[in-house]
Motif scaffolding. Structure first.
Motif, PDB file in Angstrom:
ATOM      1  N   LEU A   1       0.830  -1.212   0.000  1.00 36.65           N
ATOM      2  CA  LEU A   1       0.000   0.000   0.000  1.00 36.65           C
ATOM      3  C   LEU A   1       0.859   1.253   0.000  1.00 36.65           C
ATOM      4  O   LEU A   1       0.524   2.255  -0.637  1.00 36.65           O
ATOM      5  CB  LEU A   1      -0.926  -0.010   1.224  1.00 36.65           C
ATOM      6  N   MET A   2       1.978   1.198   0.701  1.00 38.40           N
ATOM      7  CA  MET A   2       2.895   2.334   0.753  1.00 38.40           C
ATOM      8  C   MET A   2       3.483   2.611  -0.636  1.00 38.40           C
ATOM      9  O   MET A   2       3.522   3.747  -1.101  1.00 38.40           O
ATOM     10  CB  MET A   2       4.018   2.025   1.741  1.00 38.40           C
ATOM     11  N   THR A   3       3.923   1.554  -1.304  1.00 38.22           N
ATOM     12  CA  THR A   3       4.602   1.690  -2.589  1.00 38.22           C
ATOM     13  C   THR A   3       3.668   2.101  -3.715  1.00 38.22           C
ATOM     14  O   THR A   3       3.990   2.985  -4.518  1.00 38.22           O
ATOM     15  CB  THR A   3       5.299   0.361  -2.964  1.00 38.22           C
ATOM     16  N   TYR A   4       2.495   1.463  -3.788  1.00 39.59           N
ATOM     17  CA  TYR A   4       1.626   1.659  -4.948  1.00 39.59           C
ATOM     18  C   TYR A   4       0.489   2.656  -4.723  1.00 39.59           C
ATOM     19  O   TYR A   4      -0.130   3.100  -5.689  1.00 39.59           O
ATOM     20  CB  TYR A   4       1.033   0.313  -5.378  1.00 39.59           C
ATOM     21  N   LEU A   5       0.222   3.018  -3.476  1.00 36.93           N
ATOM     22  CA  LEU A   5      -0.908   3.901  -3.214  1.00 36.93           C
ATOM     23  C   LEU A   5      -0.512   5.153  -2.431  1.00 36.93           C
ATOM     24  O   LEU A   5      -0.631   6.278  -2.929  1.00 36.93           O
ATOM     25  CB  LEU A   5      -1.994   3.125  -2.451  1.00 36.93           C
ATOM     26  N   ALA A   6      -0.035   4.955  -1.201  1.00 43.17           N
ATOM     27  CA  ALA A   6       0.178   6.090  -0.302  1.00 43.17           C
ATOM     28  C   ALA A   6       1.291   7.021  -0.758  1.00 43.17           C
ATOM     29  O   ALA A   6       1.104   8.243  -0.843  1.00 43.17           O
ATOM     30  CB  ALA A   6       0.462   5.582   1.113  1.00 43.17           C
ATOM     31  N   LEU A   7       2.465   6.476  -1.063  1.00 43.64           N
ATOM     32  CA  LEU A   7       3.592   7.330  -1.418  1.00 43.64           C
ATOM     33  C   LEU A   7       3.378   8.064  -2.737  1.00 43.64           C
ATOM     34  O   LEU A   7       3.676   9.264  -2.828  1.00 43.64           O
ATOM     35  CB  LEU A   7       4.884   6.514  -1.447  1.00 43.64           C
TER      36      LEU A   7
END
Length: 199
Positions: free
Chosen positions: A179-185
């Motif tokens: 989620l961090m790599t593909y969405l949040a960041l």
């Protein structure tokens, strides 16, 4: 400089410093192509990037076309850690690619970036901008990961409470990482773009 000098060497480039143990390494290389040889160069570049993509420890590659006729092309190579990067640099597959180079392109710049700096650089290089200062990357990463951590604790933890701490962590870590790599960041980078990459 001859073509075979491009992408050679394992030392830190303009990014500065060596990667910490287990830290990802991203290499950006700018190559200037002789007029009229752009198509041949693109074929060669895609060949070496395909070879790099098949190499153990590679996390991705990219090719950026020049914005103007006199601007260089950019190649991106992203590796799991310094050991995987060094192994690629010394690999026969890479050497074979340079043996096929036609001499009509030369390296004009390179940056070796480590950890999160490499991720932000994928956003900035296409616009010829430097990656943000490390403290800005830390702030942006915190803004991205904080809501994910809170949400994971509220939504996932109650369902995993019966598991040992290690097992619970191993299940939650890849979810948060994805989620961090593909969405949040990416979302936070877009939101804070003017602050991260001031004119």
């Amino acid at each position: 400089m001859t073509t075979t000098e491009g992408l050679n060497g394992i030392g830190a480039g303009a990014g500065g410093g060596r990667a910490a143990a287990g830290e990802e390494v991203t290499l950006f290389v700018a190559r200037r192509v002789d007029p009229g040889f752009e198509e041949a160069f693109e074929g060669w570049a895609r060949g070496i990037l395909a070879a790099a993509a098949d190499h153990p420890g590679n996390l991705g590659t990219g090719l950026l076309r020049p914005a103007g006729s006199e601007d260089p092309w950019h190649l991106l190579l992203h590796f799991r850690d310094a050991a995987a990067f060094a192994d690629w640099q010394a690999s026969p597959a890479r050497a074979a690619c340079f043996a096929r180079a036609d001499g009509h392109h030369v390296e004009v710049a390179r940056r070796e970036l480590h950890g999160m700096e490499g991720w932000f650089a994928t956003t900035s290089v296409g616009a010829r901008r430097k990656p943000p200062a490390r403290w800005k990357m830390m702030v942006a990463s915190t803004v991205a990961i904080a809501p994910l951590t809170v949400t994971a604790n509220l939504v996932l933890t109650p369902h995993l409470s019966g598991l040992p701490v290690v097992a619970r962590t191993l299940l939650m870590a890849p979810v948060i990482s994805a989620l961090m790599t593909y969405l949040a960041l990416p979302a936070v980078t877009r939101l804070l773009r003017r602050w991260l990459f001031p004119s």
